[in-house]
Design a protein around this motif. Structure first.
Motif, PDB file in Angstrom:
ATOM      1  N   GLN A  77       0.577  -1.175   0.376  1.00  0.00           N
ATOM      2  CA  GLN A  77       0.001  -0.115   0.319  1.00  0.00           C
ATOM      3  C   GLN A  77       0.598   1.616   0.086  1.00  0.00           C
ATOM      4  O   GLN A  77       0.207   2.326  -0.613  1.00  0.00           O
ATOM      5  N   PHE A  78       1.919   1.347   1.299  1.00  0.00           N
ATOM      6  CA  PHE A  78       2.869   2.289   0.564  1.00  0.00           C
ATOM      7  C   PHE A  78       3.478   2.817  -0.095  1.00  0.00           C
ATOM      8  O   PHE A  78       4.049   3.650  -0.662  1.00  0.00           O
ATOM      9  N   LEU A  79       3.633   1.412  -0.890  1.00  0.00           N
ATOM     10  CA  LEU A  79       4.536   1.969  -2.645  1.00  0.00           C
ATOM     11  C   LEU A  79       3.991   2.506  -3.829  1.00  0.00           C
ATOM     12  O   LEU A  79       4.128   3.352  -4.129  1.00  0.00           O
ATOM     13  N   VAL A  80       2.745   1.530  -3.599  1.00  0.00           N
ATOM     14  CA  VAL A  80       1.669   2.087  -4.956  1.00  0.00           C
ATOM     15  C   VAL A  80       0.781   3.815  -4.656  1.00  0.00           C
ATOM     16  O   VAL A  80       0.783   4.643  -5.518  1.00  0.00           O
ATOM     17  N   VAL A  81       1.348   4.020  -3.276  1.00  0.00           N
ATOM     18  CA  VAL A  81       0.929   5.610  -2.943  1.00  0.00           C
ATOM     19  C   VAL A  81       1.751   6.287  -3.886  1.00  0.00           C
ATOM     20  O   VAL A  81       2.400   7.340  -4.266  1.00  0.00           O
ATOM     21  N   MET A  82       3.521   5.561  -3.241  1.00  0.00           N
ATOM     22  CA  MET A  82       4.698   6.689  -3.837  1.00  0.00           C
ATOM     23  C   MET A  82       4.393   6.204  -5.412  1.00  0.00           C
ATOM     24  O   MET A  82       5.056   7.288  -6.080  1.00  0.00           O
ATOM     25  N   GLN A  83       3.835   5.606  -5.820  1.00  0.00           N
ATOM     26  CA  GLN A  83       4.377   5.456  -7.279  1.00  0.00           C
ATOM     27  C   GLN A  83       2.838   6.597  -7.623  1.00  0.00           C
ATOM     28  O   GLN A  83       3.029   7.117  -9.373  1.00  0.00           O
ATOM     29  N   GLY A  84       2.237   6.652  -6.961  1.00  0.00           N
ATOM     30  CA  GLY A  84       0.894   7.732  -7.312  1.00  0.00           C
ATOM     31  C   GLY A  84       2.071   9.342  -7.700  1.00  0.00           C
ATOM     32  O   GLY A  84       1.843   9.879  -8.410  1.00  0.00           O
ATOM     33  N   GLY A  85       2.443   9.583  -6.708  1.00  0.00           N
ATOM     34  CA  GLY A  85       3.347  10.883  -6.745  1.00  0.00           C
ATOM     35  C   GLY A  85       4.713  10.768  -7.842  1.00  0.00           C
ATOM     36  O   GLY A  85       4.989  11.471  -8.511  1.00  0.00           O
ATOM     37  N   MET A  86       5.381   9.118  -8.080  1.00  0.00           N
ATOM     38  CA  MET A  86       6.305   9.316  -9.431  1.00  0.00           C
ATOM     39  C   MET A  86       5.718   9.532 -10.399  1.00  0.00           C
ATOM     40  O   MET A  86       6.312   9.752 -11.578  1.00  0.00           O
ATOM     41  N   TRP A  87       4.378   8.686 -10.868  1.00  0.00           N
ATOM     42  CA  TRP A  87       3.157   8.717 -12.087  1.00  0.00           C
ATOM     43  C   TRP A  87       3.569  10.770 -12.568  1.00  0.00           C
ATOM     44  O   TRP A  87       4.207  11.114 -13.126  1.00  0.00           O
ATOM     45  N   LEU A  88       2.821  11.691 -11.449  1.00  0.00           N
ATOM     46  CA  LEU A  88       3.055  12.523 -11.339  1.00  0.00           C
ATOM     47  C   LEU A  88       4.128  13.648 -12.394  1.00  0.00           C
ATOM     48  O   LEU A  88       4.247  14.396 -12.692  1.00  0.00           O
ATOM     49  N   GLY A  89       5.417  13.305 -10.823  1.00  0.00           N
ATOM     50  CA  GLY A  89       6.523  13.887 -11.397  1.00  0.00           C
ATOM     51  C   GLY A  89       6.972  13.472 -13.087  1.00  0.00           C
ATOM     52  O   GLY A  89       7.394  14.661 -13.500  1.00  0.00           O
ATOM     53  N   TYR A  90       6.873  12.004 -13.311  1.00  0.00           N
ATOM     54  CA  TYR A  90       7.361  12.037 -14.651  1.00  0.00           C
ATOM     55  C   TYR A  90       6.317  12.724 -15.876  1.00  0.00           C
ATOM     56  O   TYR A  90       7.077  13.709 -16.331  1.00  0.00           O
ATOM     57  N   VAL A  91       5.326  12.863 -15.504  1.00  0.00           N
ATOM     58  CA  VAL A  91       4.298  13.290 -16.591  1.00  0.00           C
ATOM     59  C   VAL A  91       4.491  14.863 -16.355  1.00  0.00           C
ATOM     60  O   VAL A  91       4.624  15.455 -17.486  1.00  0.00           O
ATOM     61  N   SER A  92       4.348  15.482 -15.359  1.00  0.00           N
ATOM     62  CA  SER A  92       4.463  17.217 -14.789  1.00  0.00           C
ATOM     63  C   SER A  92       6.001  17.165 -15.436  1.00  0.00           C
ATOM     64  O   SER A  92       6.318  18.751 -15.725  1.00  0.00           O
ATOM     65  N   TYR A  93       6.944  16.497 -15.643  1.00  0.00           N
ATOM     66  CA  TYR A  93       8.492  17.234 -15.825  1.00  0.00           C
ATOM     67  C   TYR A  93       8.381  17.122 -17.811  1.00  0.00           C
ATOM     68  O   TYR A  93       8.548  18.477 -18.208  1.00  0.00           O
ATOM     69  N   GLY A  94       7.386  16.572 -17.812  1.00  0.00           N
ATOM     70  CA  GLY A  94       7.251  16.638 -19.487  1.00  0.00           C
ATOM     71  C   GLY A  94       6.957  18.011 -20.591  1.00  0.00           C
ATOM     72  O   GLY A  94       7.532  19.030 -21.359  1.00  0.00           O
ATOM     73  N   PHE A  95       5.634  18.300 -19.392  1.00  0.00           N
ATOM     74  CA  PHE A  95       5.206  19.521 -20.010  1.00  0.00           C
ATOM     75  C   PHE A  95       5.677  20.971 -19.228  1.00  0.00           C
ATOM     76  O   PHE A  95       5.836  21.728 -19.514  1.00  0.00           O
ATOM     77  N   ILE A  96       6.118  20.978 -18.360  1.00  0.00           N
ATOM     78  CA  ILE A  96       7.280  21.944 -17.826  1.00  0.00           C
ATOM     79  C   ILE A  96       8.676  22.352 -19.082  1.00  0.00           C
ATOM     80  O   ILE A  96       8.861  22.977 -18.930  1.00  0.00           O
ATOM     81  N   SER A  97       9.357  21.136 -19.140  1.00  0.00           N
ATOM     82  CA  SER A  97      10.154  21.290 -19.606  1.00  0.00           C
ATOM     83  C   SER A  97      10.573  22.223 -20.867  1.00  0.00           C
ATOM     84  O   SER A  97      11.081  22.370 -21.773  1.00  0.00           O
TER      85      SER A  97
END
Length: 416
Positions: A272-292
């Motif tokens: 459960q902890f890891l799944v929650v972390m992967q949510g943050g990881m996914w948002l980090g990956y996606v946001s980077y592309g738009f911001i860059s």
């Protein structure tokens, strides 16, 4: 006041994509997601494998390092193959390799057998990124390249979450071995890739150009390209050290008993902890592309790295489960999202004939530099605790941010 808008201003950025662009994206994204799942399987069952096969923390970290060293060799090998044989063919072979040998890990009866199998997993794992990144970069236009590659990178988080869910369901009922067997599933994707995904037109055209034979792998080490290769590789080594050192040990940190410096969680709670972390990881990956794509490659990359360097050491000192749960996705957002930037930057620096080779070399030699991280972090955790060990990974992030002094801005560059 007029509210008329042009059709182009109303159209979402992803509208107007071609079928070839969509297929390239799906092929790279699925390959990366399943690569991530197969890689993370080792981490999520590590505590159970250690107990069953009698491994110490140092030995478990050494096996992680062995796999990463193998992935460095695989990345260079498959990068060269992709430049010579094609992106799609090399991508297919790499996926088949890591899928078959991940499943075979479930049959290992000793540490030495597992180590040999992890070498072959690493070979295939290392090849997937360079081939997939080149395929997408050469298919999508410059103004959307960062977004497309960022979304591809985000599938790594989905793959890790899948591994955590699989472990949380399978381990309590059947043990750790069937978790590895599920790793054979990526092999099924290769049939669709070979049948449906064409080679990028820019790669096919490059084969017929007069300069094609004069631009070889050795050119990435000469002159201006050589200096950029060195800076990018050192930067990548620092981020790889930080990422693998942190993420290899998070599942074990959460599940190890309190007397061994862990949190003493069950497999289900850890998942459960890891799944929650992967949510943050996914948002980090996606946001980077738009911001860059808006602010630039360098500014975005450095901002992510510096923030990660400040946040990551906190993870090892918090003793509250609630705070740890809240910090997890924030740390994952910054400490992994920057990976979306490596594909666009390297694609925009190196020419087509050596694009996959250079990407494979930089990404995976950097990964080789990070190969010492599982062993180093495991050893530091054994002697000084996980708080000190995670602090070391924060220093590595700061080093990587410093390397961007030598790396140029590439936003908006058309591929050569």
């Amino acid at each position: 006041m007029s509210t008329d808008r042009s059709p182009s201003s109303e159209q979402p950025w992803y509208r107007g994509t071609t079928s070839d662009q969509r297929r390239a994206f799906v092929a790279a994204a699925l390959g990366w997601m399943l690569d991530s799942m197969d890689v993370m399987i080792y981490a999520v069952v590590l505590a159970y494998v250690m107990d069953d096969l009698g491994m110490s923390k140092e030995t478990a970290g050494l096996l992680g390092s062995v796999g990463l060293l193998a992935s460095a060799a695989g990345g260079i090998l498959f990068g060269i193959l992709a430049d010579r044989l094609g992106r799609v063919r090399a991508l297919t072979i790499s996926i088949l390799t890591y899928a078959v040998f991940t499943a075979a890990c479930g049959f290992a009866q000793s540490v030495s057998q597992l180590a040999v199998l992890r070498v072959f997993v690493g070979l295939g794992m290392g090849g997937e990124w360079a081939t997939g990144a080149a395929l997408v970069a050469e298919t999508w236009p410059a103004k959307h390249r960062g977004k497309a590659l960022g979304l591809v990178q985000s599938f790594w988080a989905i793959g890790q979450a899948m591994a955590a869910v699989v472990a949380g369901v399978v381990v309590p009922a059947w043990g750790w071995r069937p978790v590895f067997w599920i790793g054979i599933l990526p092999a099924l994707v290769t049939f669709w890739i070979r049948r449906s995904v064409p080679e990028p037109a820019i790669w096919t055209k490059s084969l017929a150009t007069p300069r094609a034979s004069s631009v070889g792998f050795r050119s990435i080490f000469v002159g201006r390209l050589g200096r950029l290769t060195l800076a990018l590789t050192l930067m990548q080594a620092g981020t790889m050290f930080a990422w693998w050192g942190f993420n290899t040990w998070i599942p074990a940190y959460l599940t190890l008993p309190l007397e061994q410096g862990g949190f003493g969680m069950t497999a289900g709670a850890m998942a459960q902890f890891l799944v929650v972390m992967q949510g943050g990881m996914w948002l980090g990956y996606v946001s980077y592309g738009f911001i860059s794509d808006r602010l630039g490659r360098k500014t975005t990359y450095v901002a992510y790295l510096i923030t990660a360097a400040c946040l990551l050491p906190l993870y090892g000192v918090i003793d509250s489960r609630l705070l740890l749960l809240a910090l997890g996705p924030v740390v994952a957002f910054f400490a992994t999202g920057y990976f979306s930037g490596m594909g666009p930057v390297t694609a925009e620096i190196y020419p087509t004939r050596i694009r996959a080779s250079s990407q494979g070399f930089i990404y995976n030699v950097g990964r080789a530099g990070g190969a010492i991280a599982p062993l180093t972090v495991g050893s530091v955790a054994h002697t000084g605790g996980f708080d000190v060990a995670f602090g070391v990974t924060g220093i590595a992030f700061a080093f990587s941010a410093l390397m961007w002094v030598f790396i140029p801005e590439t936003k908006g560059r058309e591929l050569e």
